[in-house]
Design an enzyme around this catalytic site. Structure first.
Site, PDB file in Angstrom:
ATOM      1  CG  ASP A 233      22.059   6.334  25.262  1.00  0.00           C
ATOM      2  OD1 ASP A 233      21.905   5.143  25.550  1.00  0.00           O
ATOM      3  OD2 ASP A 233      22.166   6.745  24.079  1.00  0.00           O
ATOM      4  CD  GLU A 298      22.625  24.863  40.670  1.00  0.00           C
ATOM      5  OE1 GLU A 298      21.438  25.151  40.413  1.00  0.00           O
ATOM      6  OE2 GLU A 298      23.570  25.117  39.898  1.00  0.00           O
TER       7      GLU A 298
END
Ligand code: NOJ
Length: 590
Positions: A233, A298
């Protein structure tokens, strides 16, 4: 009527390639490069417990609707703990589900059920501001000026003799001042805090490492639960210019920034809707996304981020999707482009130029929870109209024309290579609610503009699932948090699903063909004789020719074409050739 010559150099459909604009994507295995992502606005999707507000079990219960539609992923607007002052974009706890929407267990169940059906889940992240009920803000209010607790937000002393004036002249995007003054425990007026949106949405200070650490931990919390990505956002707003300098521009979500639009408005494909000024699109935001990208990388399984950044020109927006930043950014320039062939071509071309330069997919979107639904927008008198909501006393849209154009626009959009967003209800052909009474409105933008702007409630009305049920089957009791217009009966999902040629049928067909023909990772080439046509947008994507007729005259295709999808009834020319009527898109095998 435009007649296509079948010259020897022409293809089977009588059209020749004029210019290749986008060469296709080699990384077809990265889902986000081509995904059709369906936006679920949880409070308005489906209600399972009868309180009139949609919830997570409601989404789980209707997953098969989305599987039948053929979408690849869902983006869930915020469902976190929140006082709901901005419908959940005011988060009080980033690690919990608001009781309105269910529990964390309900979320896990939804995620598992979606994954079991091969549908991915993207969640909303709201990092620019918290709710004023967030524990950090409560601590900040209770803490002394200059304390570490205050340093997580943008508290400043006021100007004027006794600090009675706001620290600068910034305006809130929802209207009114962007600053609110606090009161000290002894009752005297204290510092001011910045809120680009509502007073209940204080902006965080992203120069503070504690803020950065906290949001990386929030990312991990949801990644560990198994989400496939994040919609970020106000991705262009988190870093503000040093010193928070005054600025004379006006900011609005749908209108852009009029004091600085010059950079974008002249650019090919720009619509003048980008936000700028010292609170937006500062270079410093990119370091945040680089750090987040390292976190996502990751994790196994191709997790992705999409930026909600109202930034123009598109070349500037593309900086958010450089290889080490986000994966996608919403293409609001496309959403804001008028129903005009030349302008549509320009925005498509500018989108590919900008995104291809950084190796990112272009995205396409026509509606969301912040803008007037495109079935209504495209029925307004002015092709450039972008009102922030519509009142009953405003000029009303032509609903028949609007839906016709919306279907044509959608079929054009879904024919484009890249990733597309579908906002819940557009697959049912839903119009905006244009006659909501003031006493039911809830958007803070309506209140903060003293009712000058209707705001966004009209595009957030609960979905109709069953034509002949109370509340059109939104929930078990017939309660709905906003009233539904009678017109929703004709658009109810049960009717749309079983009606050949319905809007649902069109979306379902388009998504099936899009997948089968691999259009999402395809090519884009303008085709003759339409490359400069003021009435027609026509392009080839792999083996599919997409033709949209925006003019009044019929557009004839050669006699023998295999029609794969059409947004409306097709016609016949004088020689029996398939012809595309006004405001219609067709996909044919090329
Ligand atoms: C953009 C969201 O889409 C909108 O609904 C919200 O009001 C603002 N950001 C503030 O979070």
């Amino acid at each position: 009527m435009t007649q296509i010559d079948s010259t020897p150099s022409a293809t089977a459909t009588g059209t020749g390639i004029s210019r290749v604009v986008h060469a296709g994507s080699a990384d077809a295995d990265q889902w986000w490069r081509q995904a059709v992502i369906y936006q679920v606005y949880p409070r308005s999707f489906a209600d399972s417990d009868g309180d009139g507000i949609g919830d997570l079990p409601g989404v789980t219960a209707h997953l098969d609707h989305l599987v039948e539609l053929g979408v690849d992923a869902l983006w869930l607007s915020p469902f976190y703990r929140s006082p709901q002052r901005d419908a959940g974009y005011d988060v009080a706890d980033y690690r919990d589900v608001d009781p309105l929407f269910g529990t964390l267990a309900d979320f896990d169940e939804l995620l598992a059920a979606a994954h079991a059906r091969g549908v991915r889940i993207v969640v909303d992240l709201v990092p620019n501001h918290t709710s004023n009920e967030h524990v950090w803000f409560q601590e900040a209010l209770a803490a002394p000026e200059g304390s570490p607790a205050r340093a997580r937000y943008l508290f400043r002393d006021g100007r004027g003799e006794s600090g009675e004036l706001p620290p600068n002249n910034w305006q809130s995007i929802f209207g009114g001042d962007a600053w609110t003054r606090t009161t000290r425990p002894d009752g005297t007026p204290g510092q001011w805090y910045l809120h680009l949106f509502d007073t209940t949405q204080p902006d965080l200070d992203w120069t503070n490492p504690e803020v950065r650490d906290e949001f990386e931990a929030v990312l991990r919390f949801w990644l560990d639960r198994g989400v496939d990505g994040f919609r970020v956002d106000v991705a262009h707003g988190m870093v503000k210019a040093d010193g928070l300098p005054d600025w004379d521009g006006h900011v609005s979500m749908v209108e852009g920034s009029d004091a600085s639009g010059a950079d974008g408005a002249t650019d090919q494909g720009s619509t003048g809707t980008g936000n700028s000024g010292p609170m937006f699109d500062q270079d410093g935001v990119h370091e945040i996304y680089r750090a987040w990208r390292r976190v996502l990388d990751e994790y196994p399984g191709d997790r992705a981020m999409v930026a909600e950044a109202w930034v123009e020109p598109l070349s500037r927006l593309a900086r958010y999707v450089r290889p080490d930043e986000m994966h996608q950014a919403f293409n609001f320039s496309f959403l804001c482009t008028a129903w005009d062939a030349a302008r549509l071509r320009a925005v498509v071309e500018a989108s590919f130029a900008a995104n291809d330069a950084v190796g990112a997919p272009s995205t396409w979107v026509l509606s969301n929870h912040d803008v007037v639904r495109h079935a209504t927008r495209l029925g307004l008198d002015s092709p450039d109209a972008r009102p922030n909501g519509i009142f009953a006393h405003d000029p009303q849209p032509d609903v028949v024309l609007g839906l016709r154009r919306a279907r044509a626009a959608t079929l054009l959009m879904l024919g484009l290579p890249g990733s597309a967003y579908v906002y819940q209800g557009e697959e049912l052909g839903l119009p905006e609610h244009t006659a909501l009474d003031a006493d039911v409105r809830q958007d803070p933008a309506f209140f903060r503009t003293q009712g000058a702007e209707a705001g966004r409630d009209g595009c957030r009305v609960p979905l109709p699932w069953v034509a002949d049920a109370p509340g059109f089957g939104f929930g078990p009791t017939g309660e709905t948090w906003l009233p539904q217009p009678d017109a929703y009966r004709d658009h109810a999902a049960d009717v749309e699903r079983r009606t050949p040629g319905s809007t649902f049928d069109l979306y379902r067909t388009a998504l099936r063909v899009r997948r089968a023909e691999r259009l999402g990772t395809g090519t884009l080439a303008w085709t003759e004789p339409f490359a400069q046509d003021p009435q027609v947008v026509a392009f080839r994507n792999r083996d599919v020719l997409v033709v949209t007729n925006l003019g009044d005259a019929l557009v004839a295709l050669p006699r023998s074409v295999e029609v794969l999808a059409a947004s409306g009834p097709l016609d016949r020319g004088p020689y029996g050739e398939t012809s595309v009527p006004s405001d219609t898109t067709v996909w044919v095998r090329a």
